[in-house]
Design a protein around this motif. Structure first.
Motif, short mmCIF file in Angstrom:
data_model
loop_
_atom_site.label_atom_id
_atom_site.label_comp_id
_atom_site.label_asym_id
_atom_site.label_seq_id
_atom_site.Cartn_x
_atom_site.Cartn_y
_atom_site.Cartn_z
N SER A 22 0.84 -1.19 0.00
CA SER A 22 0.00 0.00 0.00
C SER A 22 0.87 1.24 0.00
O SER A 22 1.90 1.29 0.65
N ALA A 23 0.46 2.24 -0.75
CA ALA A 23 1.24 3.46 -0.91
C ALA A 23 1.47 4.14 0.42
O ALA A 23 0.57 4.32 1.21
N GLY A 24 2.72 4.53 0.66
CA GLY A 24 3.07 5.28 1.85
C GLY A 24 3.05 4.46 3.13
O GLY A 24 3.18 5.02 4.21
N SER A 25 2.91 3.17 3.03
CA SER A 25 2.83 2.36 4.23
C SER A 25 3.56 1.05 4.02
O SER A 25 2.98 -0.01 3.93
N PHE A 26 4.89 1.13 3.95
CA PHE A 26 5.71 -0.03 3.66
C PHE A 26 5.46 -1.18 4.62
O PHE A 26 5.45 -2.33 4.22
N GLY A 27 5.18 -0.88 5.87
CA GLY A 27 4.96 -1.93 6.85
C GLY A 27 3.61 -2.61 6.74
O GLY A 27 3.36 -3.60 7.39
N SER A 28 2.71 -2.11 5.91
CA SER A 28 1.36 -2.67 5.79
C SER A 28 1.18 -3.43 4.49
O SER A 28 0.31 -3.11 3.69
N ALA A 29 2.01 -4.41 4.27
CA ALA A 29 1.91 -5.20 3.04
C ALA A 29 0.83 -6.27 3.22
O ALA A 29 0.60 -6.74 4.32
N TYR A 30 0.20 -6.63 2.11
CA TYR A 30 -0.77 -7.72 2.14
C TYR A 30 -0.69 -8.49 0.83
O TYR A 30 -0.27 -7.96 -0.18
N ALA A 31 -1.06 -9.74 0.90
CA ALA A 31 -1.03 -10.57 -0.30
C ALA A 31 -2.42 -10.65 -0.90
O ALA A 31 -3.39 -10.83 -0.19
N GLU A 32 -2.49 -10.48 -2.19
CA GLU A 32 -3.76 -10.61 -2.90
C GLU A 32 -3.45 -11.18 -4.28
O GLU A 32 -2.48 -10.81 -4.91
N LYS A 33 -4.30 -12.07 -4.73
CA LYS A 33 -4.10 -12.67 -6.05
C LYS A 33 -4.51 -11.67 -7.11
O LYS A 33 -5.41 -10.87 -6.92
N ALA A 34 -3.84 -11.75 -8.24
CA ALA A 34 -4.16 -10.88 -9.38
C ALA A 34 -5.57 -11.19 -9.88
O ALA A 34 -6.02 -12.34 -9.81
N PRO A 35 -6.29 -10.21 -10.43
CA PRO A 35 -7.64 -10.45 -10.91
C PRO A 35 -7.69 -11.35 -12.15
O PRO A 35 -8.74 -11.91 -12.46
N VAL A 36 -6.56 -11.50 -12.84
CA VAL A 36 -6.47 -12.39 -14.00
C VAL A 36 -5.30 -13.34 -13.78
O VAL A 36 -4.18 -12.91 -13.53
#
Length: 153
Positions: free
Chosen positions: A17-31
């Motif tokens: 997430s922009a501006g929040s390096f410590g707040s990463a999350y995993a999400e699968k690509a829509p395709v």
């Protein structure tokens, strides 16, 4: 089988997430594009599925849609796709329709595809497709209810 599909479907894109390096999350690509290719439907021309015989697309006729590269066998097919990509893109982003019905994602293989009621569905392999074909309307209803929330699970 379910464990194998979950493991193979565990391919994720890590998004920061922009501006929040410590707040990463995993999400699968829509395709679904595989790990390194970035190409949807394994490079197959999605319009060709609706014409009867699926064929590989060419780098000469390609476009980008939903963050993936889509290839086509002809300029005519490319034009058809760009005019209405939702009509030709596989359901559930090209992930396995049966897996999405079960509540998770797995790769969709362009060799195990079927057009049902004017929509393209991919499955993981021949065995999974055979299971999916036992109750296509039921699995579509389940997958519709699970999509797109399975991308963030």
């Amino acid at each position: 089988m379910k464990t194998l599909l979950k493991a193979l479907g565990a391919t994720s894109v890590l998004v920061f997430s922009a501006g929040s390096f410590g707040s990463a999350y995993a999400e699968k690509a829509p395709v679904y594009t595989g790990i390194l290719s970035g190409t949807a439907v394994g490079g197959y021309d999605t319009v060709s599925y609706f014409q009867g015989t699926p064929v590989k697309g060419s780098k000469e006729f390609e476009t980008t849609y939903k963050g993936a590269t889509w290839r086509f066998a002809s300029q005519e097919n490319l034009d058809q796709f760009t005019a209405d990509p939702a009509a030709y893109a596989p359901q559930y982003g090209g992930y396995c329709a049966w897996a999405v019905a079960q509540g998770y994602t797995a790769k969709g293989d362009p060799k195990y595809a079927r057009v049902v009621d004017g929509k393209l569905y991919l499955n993981f392999n021949a065995d999974v497709q055979s299971q999916w074909e036992q109750n296509i309307p039921g699995f579509i209803a389940q997958a519709d209810a699970n999509w797109p929330s399975v991308l963030s699970e």
